[in-house]
Design a protein around this motif. Structure first.
Motif, PDB file in Angstrom:
ATOM      1  N   LYS A  44       0.845  -1.188   0.000  1.00  0.00           N
ATOM      2  CA  LYS A  44       0.000   0.000   0.000  1.00  0.00           C
ATOM      3  C   LYS A  44       0.887   1.247   0.000  1.00  0.00           C
ATOM      4  N   ILE A  45       0.825   2.020  -1.067  1.00  0.00           N
ATOM      5  CA  ILE A  45       1.616   3.241  -1.192  1.00  0.00           C
ATOM      6  C   ILE A  45       0.698   4.356  -1.664  1.00  0.00           C
ATOM      7  N   LYS A  46       0.892   5.532  -1.135  1.00  0.00           N
ATOM      8  CA  LYS A  46       0.097   6.686  -1.543  1.00  0.00           C
ATOM      9  C   LYS A  46       0.222   6.914  -3.044  1.00  0.00           C
ATOM     10  N   ASN A  47      -0.896   7.157  -3.695  1.00  0.00           N
ATOM     11  CA  ASN A  47      -0.987   7.444  -5.133  1.00  0.00           C
ATOM     12  C   ASN A  47      -0.733   6.221  -6.014  1.00  0.00           C
ATOM     13  N   LEU A  48      -0.704   5.028  -5.436  1.00  0.00           N
ATOM     14  CA  LEU A  48      -0.580   3.790  -6.213  1.00  0.00           C
ATOM     15  C   LEU A  48      -1.901   3.046  -6.149  1.00  0.00           C
ATOM     16  N   TYR A  49      -2.412   2.690  -7.333  1.00  0.00           N
ATOM     17  CA  TYR A  49      -3.696   1.999  -7.426  1.00  0.00           C
ATOM     18  C   TYR A  49      -3.507   0.713  -8.229  1.00  0.00           C
ATOM     19  N   GLN A  50      -3.882  -0.399  -7.617  1.00  0.00           N
ATOM     20  CA  GLN A  50      -3.740  -1.707  -8.246  1.00  0.00           C
ATOM     21  C   GLN A  50      -5.079  -2.142  -8.842  1.00  0.00           C
ATOM     22  N   HIS A  51      -5.038  -2.559 -10.101  1.00  0.00           N
ATOM     23  CA  HIS A  51      -6.242  -3.025 -10.786  1.00  0.00           C
ATOM     24  C   HIS A  51      -5.949  -4.420 -11.347  1.00  0.00           C
ATOM     25  N   LYS A  52      -6.384  -5.436 -10.646  1.00  0.00           N
ATOM     26  CA  LYS A  52      -6.116  -6.799 -11.083  1.00  0.00           C
ATOM     27  C   LYS A  52      -7.008  -7.152 -12.261  1.00  0.00           C
ATOM     28  N   CYS A  53      -6.390  -7.612 -13.339  1.00  0.00           N
ATOM     29  CA  CYS A  53      -7.179  -7.886 -14.539  1.00  0.00           C
ATOM     30  C   CYS A  53      -6.360  -8.702 -15.528  1.00  0.00           C
ATOM     31  N   ASN A  54      -7.028  -9.597 -16.237  1.00  0.00           N
ATOM     32  CA  ASN A  54      -6.427 -10.296 -17.371  1.00  0.00           C
ATOM     33  C   ASN A  54      -6.430  -9.341 -18.562  1.00  0.00           C
ATOM     34  N   ILE A  55      -5.245  -8.901 -18.973  1.00  0.00           N
ATOM     35  CA  ILE A  55      -5.151  -7.854 -19.993  1.00  0.00           C
ATOM     36  C   ILE A  55      -5.588  -8.355 -21.373  1.00  0.00           C
ATOM     37  N   LEU A  56      -5.735  -9.663 -21.526  1.00  0.00           N
ATOM     38  CA  LEU A  56      -6.241 -10.198 -22.791  1.00  0.00           C
ATOM     39  C   LEU A  56      -7.771 -10.209 -22.838  1.00  0.00           C
ATOM     40  N   ASN A  57      -8.415  -9.897 -21.729  1.00  0.00           N
ATOM     41  CA  ASN A  57      -9.869  -9.846 -21.684  1.00  0.00           C
ATOM     42  C   ASN A  57     -10.300  -8.416 -21.993  1.00  0.00           C
ATOM     43  N   GLU A  58     -10.659  -8.164 -23.237  1.00  0.00           N
ATOM     44  CA  GLU A  58     -10.931  -6.793 -23.669  1.00  0.00           C
ATOM     45  C   GLU A  58     -12.083  -6.154 -22.910  1.00  0.00           C
ATOM     46  N   LYS A  59     -13.125  -6.914 -22.631  1.00  0.00           N
ATOM     47  CA  LYS A  59     -14.279  -6.357 -21.909  1.00  0.00           C
ATOM     48  C   LYS A  59     -13.872  -5.880 -20.514  1.00  0.00           C
ATOM     49  N   LYS A  60     -13.094  -6.704 -19.821  1.00  0.00           N
ATOM     50  CA  LYS A  60     -12.670  -6.332 -18.474  1.00  0.00           C
ATOM     51  C   LYS A  60     -11.713  -5.137 -18.502  1.00  0.00           C
ATOM     52  N   ILE A  61     -10.841  -5.090 -19.502  1.00  0.00           N
ATOM     53  CA  ILE A  61      -9.933  -3.939 -19.641  1.00  0.00           C
ATOM     54  C   ILE A  61     -10.731  -2.670 -19.891  1.00  0.00           C
ATOM     55  N   SER A  62     -11.703  -2.748 -20.778  1.00  0.00           N
ATOM     56  CA  SER A  62     -12.555  -1.590 -21.061  1.00  0.00           C
ATOM     57  C   SER A  62     -13.236  -1.096 -19.790  1.00  0.00           C
ATOM     58  N   ASP A  63     -13.755  -2.040 -18.995  1.00  0.00           N
ATOM     59  CA  ASP A  63     -14.435  -1.668 -17.746  1.00  0.00           C
ATOM     60  C   ASP A  63     -13.468  -1.009 -16.769  1.00  0.00           C
ATOM     61  N   LYS A  64     -12.261  -1.551 -16.642  1.00  0.00           N
ATOM     62  CA  LYS A  64     -11.263  -0.981 -15.727  1.00  0.00           C
ATOM     63  C   LYS A  64     -10.897   0.441 -16.131  1.00  0.00           C
ATOM     64  N   ILE A  65     -10.650   0.637 -17.405  1.00  0.00           N
ATOM     65  CA  ILE A  65     -10.247   1.965 -17.886  1.00  0.00           C
ATOM     66  C   ILE A  65     -11.380   2.961 -17.729  1.00  0.00           C
ATOM     67  N   ASN A  66     -12.609   2.526 -17.999  1.00  0.00           N
ATOM     68  CA  ASN A  66     -13.775   3.394 -17.793  1.00  0.00           C
ATOM     69  C   ASN A  66     -13.879   3.837 -16.334  1.00  0.00           C
ATOM     70  N   LEU A  67     -13.636   2.912 -15.409  1.00  0.00           N
ATOM     71  CA  LEU A  67     -13.713   3.228 -13.987  1.00  0.00           C
ATOM     72  C   LEU A  67     -12.613   4.210 -13.578  1.00  0.00           C
ATOM     73  N   ILE A  68     -11.413   3.999 -14.107  1.00  0.00           N
ATOM     74  CA  ILE A  68     -10.309   4.912 -13.787  1.00  0.00           C
ATOM     75  C   ILE A  68     -10.642   6.321 -14.249  1.00  0.00           C
ATOM     76  N   PHE A  69     -11.131   6.433 -15.471  1.00  0.00           N
ATOM     77  CA  PHE A  69     -11.443   7.768 -15.992  1.00  0.00           C
ATOM     78  C   PHE A  69     -12.607   8.404 -15.223  1.00  0.00           C
ATOM     79  N   LYS A  70     -13.609   7.603 -14.912  1.00  0.00           N
ATOM     80  CA  LYS A  70     -14.772   8.138 -14.197  1.00  0.00           C
ATOM     81  C   LYS A  70     -14.375   8.679 -12.829  1.00  0.00           C
ATOM     82  N   LYS A  71     -13.461   7.992 -12.143  1.00  0.00           N
ATOM     83  CA  LYS A  71     -13.074   8.401 -10.798  1.00  0.00           C
ATOM     84  C   LYS A  71     -12.031   9.514 -10.792  1.00  0.00           C
ATOM     85  N   PHE A  72     -11.071   9.446 -11.730  1.00  0.00           N
ATOM     86  CA  PHE A  72      -9.927  10.367 -11.677  1.00  0.00           C
ATOM     87  C   PHE A  72      -9.990  11.469 -12.739  1.00  0.00           C
TER      88      PHE A  72
END
Length: 245
Positions: free
Chosen positions: A40-68
């Motif tokens: 756990k480090i300040k300003n570090l965010y871990q997003h566990k995901c299979n990078i070959l799963n395009e749907k899950k990657i899309s969802d992760k990136i959407n969440l990052i943009f929505k929050k940040f």
């Protein structure tokens, strides 16, 4: 705050980049990786995901943009390399097409998926920066004579040459949106290699050594910073001079 996504950020090079970026002010580092660190480090965010799963990657990136509210930089560090300390049978005449396809998926498809979904938000922002990771073997063929009981597989050469092609494509396609794309092409970095291999490889490098851990960080930072604001579609070789011989 600047938001930087590192795909494969818990790997050997990706972790070095993440640790370095976290020493800078006003940067959030988002690691997308199938492995998740518990640190756990300040300003570090871990997003566990299979990078070959395009749907899950899309969802992760959407969440990052929505929050940040921004995605400023993407660094693609996902790749499969093979340990030269371990015996293998990767000879071309015994090539496994199944393994070849798997290496392509990991080495090329992941970078395409990440760039596809991150660039959607960069286009909305009208700014962004994508950095791919190539290799000295993006430009030269592996010298098989430096290995013992090991053959560098053809898939690695094709993938690393392909990364340069991907970078050039994205650099021209996305430039009108104020999005730059470059490639960092390192030579080998020391990671407990055996002495025989180290000696043979060092003879091919004018500086007579492999890269040290963390020696790529400043080159990476240059390419994602405004100091390289007019650098686009470039492949920066950081290889101790190996490719000039």
């Amino acid at each position: 705050m600047k938001n930087i996504i590192i795909a494969g950020g818990n790997g050997f090079i990706g972790k070095q980049f993440a640790d370095f970026l976290l020493t800078k002010k006003n940067i959030n580092v988002h690691i997308i990786d199938k492995h998740q660190s518990k640190i756990k480090i300040k300003n570090l965010y871990q997003h566990k995901c299979n990078i070959l799963n395009e749907k899950k990657i899309s969802d992760k990136i959407n969440l990052i943009f929505k929050k940040f509210r921004s995605i400023d930089v993407l660094i693609n560090c996902v790749a499969r390399d093979h340990n030269p300390n371990k015996k293998n049978n990767f000879s071309f005449e015994n090539l496994s097409i199944k393994n070849l396809r798997s290496d392509f998926e990991i080495g090329i498809t992941t970078s395409v998926i990440m760039a596809k979904h991150v660039s959607k938000f960069m286009i909305k922002q009208k700014k962004g920066n994508i950095l791919n990771i190539g290799s000295d073997l993006s430009f030269i063929s592996p010298n098989q004579n430096i290995y013992s009981n090991f053959i560098k597989p053809i898939s690695y050469s094709i993938v690393k040459h392909g990364i340069v092609g991907l970078t050039k494509y994205l650099a021209t396609y996305l430039a009108k949106y104020n999005i730059r794309c470059n490639t960092l092409c390192p030579g080998g970095m020391y990671n407990n290699h055996n002495k025989k291999f180290l000696t043979k490889l060092s003879e091919l490098i004018p500086m007579k050594r492999m890269a040290k851990k963390n020696e790529l960080n400043e080159a990476m930072y240059f390419l994602i910073s405004e100091k390289s604001s007019y650098v686009n579609g470039h492949s920066l070789l950081v290889d101790g001079g190996r490719t000039i011989w």
